[in-house]
Each structure stands twice: as C-alpha cells, then as structure tokens.
Design a protein around this motif. Structure first.
Motif, PDB file in Angstrom:
ATOM      1  N   UNK A  54      53.180 -26.708 -55.547  1.00 12.21           N
ATOM      2  CA  UNK A  54      52.306 -25.690 -55.279  1.00 12.21           C
ATOM      3  C   UNK A  54      53.009 -24.124 -55.036  1.00 12.21           C
ATOM      4  N   UNK A  55      52.465 -23.379 -55.288  1.00  8.17           N
ATOM      5  CA  UNK A  55      52.926 -21.884 -54.995  1.00  8.17           C
ATOM      6  C   UNK A  55      53.319 -21.802 -53.448  1.00  8.17           C
ATOM      7  N   UNK A  56      53.086 -22.668 -52.543  1.00 10.56           N
ATOM      8  CA  UNK A  56      53.339 -22.504 -51.054  1.00 10.56           C
ATOM      9  C   UNK A  56      54.974 -22.126 -50.950  1.00 10.56           C
ATOM     10  N   UNK A  57      55.154 -21.153 -50.106  1.00 11.66           N
ATOM     11  CA  UNK A  57      56.451 -20.453 -49.960  1.00 11.66           C
ATOM     12  C   UNK A  57      57.611 -21.519 -49.368  1.00 11.66           C
ATOM     13  N   UNK A  58      56.788 -22.153 -48.446  1.00 13.18           N
ATOM     14  CA  UNK A  58      57.416 -23.283 -47.734  1.00 13.18           C
ATOM     15  C   UNK A  58      57.776 -24.518 -48.654  1.00 13.18           C
ATOM     16  N   UNK A  59      57.113 -24.849 -49.708  1.00 14.85           N
ATOM     17  CA  UNK A  59      56.934 -25.960 -50.304  1.00 14.85           C
ATOM     18  C   UNK A  59      56.210 -27.131 -50.037  1.00 14.85           C
ATOM     19  N   UNK A  60      54.936 -26.598 -49.337  1.00 13.86           N
ATOM     20  CA  UNK A  60      54.371 -27.751 -48.871  1.00 13.86           C
ATOM     21  C   UNK A  60      53.073 -27.937 -49.765  1.00 13.86           C
ATOM     22  N   UNK A  61      52.852 -29.181 -50.318  1.00 12.64           N
ATOM     23  CA  UNK A  61      52.211 -29.385 -51.491  1.00 12.64           C
ATOM     24  C   UNK A  61      51.086 -30.578 -50.970  1.00 12.64           C
ATOM     25  N   UNK A  62      50.137 -30.943 -51.528  1.00 14.95           N
ATOM     26  CA  UNK A  62      49.110 -32.012 -51.382  1.00 14.95           C
ATOM     27  C   UNK A  62      49.061 -32.702 -52.618  1.00 14.95           C
ATOM     28  N   UNK A  63      48.366 -33.753 -52.400  1.00 14.92           N
ATOM     29  CA  UNK A  63      48.417 -34.880 -53.394  1.00 14.92           C
ATOM     30  C   UNK A  63      47.135 -36.077 -53.342  1.00 14.92           C
ATOM     31  N   UNK A  64      46.895 -36.766 -54.223  1.00 14.13           N
ATOM     32  CA  UNK A  64      45.856 -37.645 -54.155  1.00 14.13           C
ATOM     33  C   UNK A  64      46.560 -38.859 -54.683  1.00 14.13           C
ATOM     34  N   UNK A  65      46.537 -39.908 -54.143  1.00 14.43           N
ATOM     35  CA  UNK A  65      47.155 -41.364 -54.350  1.00 14.43           C
ATOM     36  C   UNK A  65      45.838 -42.024 -54.757  1.00 14.43           C
ATOM     37  N   UNK A  66      45.825 -42.891 -55.835  1.00 10.41           N
ATOM     38  CA  UNK A  66      44.450 -43.915 -56.012  1.00 10.41           C
ATOM     39  C   UNK A  66      45.127 -45.303 -56.721  1.00 10.41           C
ATOM     40  N   UNK A  67      43.935 -46.152 -56.585  1.00 13.29           N
ATOM     41  CA  UNK A  67      44.238 -47.371 -57.098  1.00 13.29           C
ATOM     42  C   UNK A  67      43.707 -47.429 -58.849  1.00 13.29           C
ATOM     43  N   UNK A  68      44.393 -47.461 -59.765  1.00 15.24           N
ATOM     44  CA  UNK A  68      43.642 -47.092 -61.001  1.00 15.24           C
ATOM     45  C   UNK A  68      42.544 -48.177 -61.585  1.00 15.24           C
ATOM     46  N   UNK A  69      42.488 -49.679 -60.759  1.00 15.62           N
ATOM     47  CA  UNK A  69      41.518 -50.342 -61.158  1.00 15.62           C
ATOM     48  C   UNK A  69      40.188 -50.053 -60.490  1.00 15.62           C
ATOM     49  N   UNK A  70      40.204 -49.260 -59.488  1.00 12.19           N
ATOM     50  CA  UNK A  70      38.908 -48.779 -59.158  1.00 12.19           C
ATOM     51  C   UNK A  70      38.535 -47.330 -59.039  1.00 12.19           C
ATOM     52  N   UNK A  71      39.802 -46.519 -59.487  1.00 12.83           N
ATOM     53  CA  UNK A  71      39.109 -44.940 -59.491  1.00 12.83           C
ATOM     54  C   UNK A  71      39.980 -44.680 -60.784  1.00 12.83           C
ATOM     55  N   UNK A  72      39.373 -44.046 -61.884  1.00 12.11           N
ATOM     56  CA  UNK A  72      39.962 -43.676 -63.073  1.00 12.11           C
ATOM     57  C   UNK A  72      39.621 -42.083 -63.384  1.00 12.11           C
TER      58      UNK A  72
END
Length: 350
Positions: free
Chosen positions: A126-144
């Motif tokens: 992300x462009x956050x100056x401190x380097x703080x990001x967000x993310x999404x993790x998912x199980x591919x057999x359920x969420x495509x």
C-alpha cells in the motif's frame, strides 16, 4: 474430506480446547456454512529495514527493539488465533490489517500452524508511509475470486495516496452465489477524532461510490464490508456518509446494515478497549440482500460475534474488568496478541 482433515489437525495440536471458550453471545458449534473473519493484528512487522517505509521503530536497534524472535512469536500467535476462531473448521475468508508486507503474511503460514491448510493470499504493497497493509486470505475450494482491485484513497487537495487502499474482491462461492467483499483499514484518529474525521469521511465516500456502482450492475448484489474503520457505528463516516443502518425494521436490498451496531447498546464487550470502555472499531456491514432469509445466502441479525477467549484477554488493572492482551503497551513490549479482538461473521445457505 479436506475439512475433516483440518478438524483433525486442529484437534491434534491441542489448541482448540484452550480456545473453545467464547464467541460473545453464541456457542462455537453453531457456526454457519460460510465464516468470515477480520482481525487487526497490531503492528505485525518483520525486523528488516525497508528504505521506502517509515519502519525504523520495528528494527532490532529501533525504539521497540523488534527482532526475529519477537516476529516469529507474533506470526505464530496470529496463526493460532485463526485456527481457534474457525471452530471445527477454519474461517473461509480472513481479512487482516496492520501487516507490513507479503513476507509477514507468508510467515503466518511458514512459522505458524497453517502451513498445510491451503489458504491463498490477496495483497499488495500500500502507499501507507509506515508500510501498513491489509490483505484477504481465502480457501480456494470455497471462495473463488473473479475480480480484484485495490482502490486508492486520495484526500481532497492532494494528488497522490498516502494511506491504505480499500481491497475489493468479487468472488463466486461454492454455493454458486456471487459475493462482493471489501476489506478496510480507514485512517486513524491520530491528532484527534474531530481533526482527523474528514479523512474517514473521504474513505466512506469512496467506498459508497464503489458499492453504488455495483448496485447499478446488480441491484440485488450480496455485499460484505469488513474492517477496522477507526470510527464507531454511530459516527458520521459510518452512519451518514456510508449510510450503514442498524439491524432493525424491514431490510432493503440496496441498503447497508451494520451488524456491529448491536454491540453499542450492549457495551460488555467490543473489539477494542479505550480508556476503560469497549467499542466497535472493527465491524461487519452487509447489504440488505444478505439479510433476506429467503435468499440462498443470508446472515442473521446476530450473525456477527467478537471472538474473545481467555487467552486473548488479560486483567485491566487500571479500569477494571478485562482488556485485549496486546503486543505493546506504548513502546514497551508486552508479548501478547493484539490490541484488537477478532470479529467473526457467519453466513448460511439454503
């Protein structure tokens, strides 16, 4: 078969029994057909210098004296929370914020207990100056995932973004339903709540515009918004600008409903504690179409919960009761999990 394996794996490591304690207001064995989780993990940094980010305080010689051992302990603890929060199955999707980079995310699997589970990651710097990001993790057999975008927030009068993006993912579920997911980490209250309010209002306007564009294409779209909004359900950015109502009355497809609003009246637990008071900075907001129990995919009014087992809490010596067992108290290393508690949402299908 895979879900049976996951349950056995969780049982064998012995962590679930210590974590079975409490989903606020619900028993853990009543999880839905699809479980979403969001967790602000409180400054999950590696211990290496990134010359493009303001991460010096999280170096071995920085003010927090952050090192490899503390980093490994941190990601290991995050992985344990994820396992415990799933119940007898792991969460299907997980939104995370306050992670520094992809290396940190992968460490949750490599150094934790999730290395054999098969989660996939959606993330970018992300462009956050401190380097703080967000993310999404998912199980591919359920969420495509069908479509992914990172929506940049540029404040009025500025030409470039200097804060976290909003992560958008359109996905097909194993029930063949389409779900539009937004992961948020809105600007902080640093400098004062009122002084910084315009930044969160800007984030709310941006998110509202994206949601409305989805409704133009699909009036009955299933929208799931999660995140740390750094505002409460009753604040202007959430209630007025985003237009997220409480869960009461007749539900309308294109109206947004804040499932965290019920915790405001309760006050006995929240996702974050500030000056002795529990509050809901972390929230799930859904479209009215997901509140329709006659639909294939739906959630209940009480479908959201705060995951608050004993191991995530400690005694509040100053304000009484309990508080989150956090990693830092000020700049002093405390060795806990996070200053936020995870939140969980269960969806059901016909």
């Amino acid at each position: 078969m895979k879900r049976i394996y996951l349950a056995i794996f969780l049982f064998l490591i012995g962590f679930y029994t210590s974590a079975q304690s409490i989903l606020e207001g619900r028993e853990e064995n009543k999880r839905g057909d699809f479980r979403a989780m969001f967790y602000n993990v409180e400054n999950c940094f590696d211990c290496f210098d990134d010359s493009l980010k303001l991460d010096n305080e999280f170096l071995p010689n920085g003010v927090r004296h952050w090192n490899w051992e503390k980093y490994q302990k941190k990601v290991n603890r995050i992985s344990k929370v994820i396992m415990a929060a799933g119940g007898w199955e792991f969460p299907d999707i997980i939104g995370l914020c306050e992670i520094e980079n992809r290396f940190v995310l992968e460490g949750i699997f490599k150094f934790g207990h999730l290395n054999q589970i098969g989660y996939r990651i959606i993330h970018r710097e992300s462009p956050d100056r401190r380097g703080i990001d967000l993310a999404l993790m998912y199980q591919p057999e359920v969420f495509q995932p069908l479509d992914t975008s990172f929506i940049q927030l540029v404040y009025h009068g500025e030409t470039v973004s200097t804060t976290r993006e909003i992560l958008y993912v359109k996905a097909k579920l194993h029930s063949s339903d389409t779900l539009h997911v937004f992961v948020n980490h809105w600007p902080s209250r640093w400098g004062g709540q009122l002084e910084s309010e315009h930044k969160r209002v800007s984030a709310a306007k941006l998110l509202r515009q994206k949601v409305d564009s989805i409704y133009l294409q699909s009036p009955k779209a299933n929208v799931l918004i999660m995140g740390d909004f750094n505002d409460y359900p009753e604040n202007k950015s959430i209630k007025k600008t985003l237009g997220a109502d409480g869960v009461a009355g007749e539900f309308k497809n294109q109206q947004l409903y804040n499932l965290a609003s019920v915790f405001v009246k309760n006050g006995s637990i929240g996702s974050h504690k500030y000056q002795g008071k529990w509050g809901m900075l972390d929230q799930f907001i859904v479209s009215g179409s997901l509140m329709n129990k006659s639909a294939v995919l739906y959630c209940n009014k009480d479908g959201m919960s705060v995951f608050a087992p004993d191991f995530l809490l400690e005694k509040d010596e100053t304000h009484f009761g309990l508080k989150p067992y956090r990693t830092f108290v000020g700049y002093k290393y405390h060795g806990g999990f996070s200053d936020h508690l995870p939140i969980i949402l269960d969806l059901w299908r016909k």
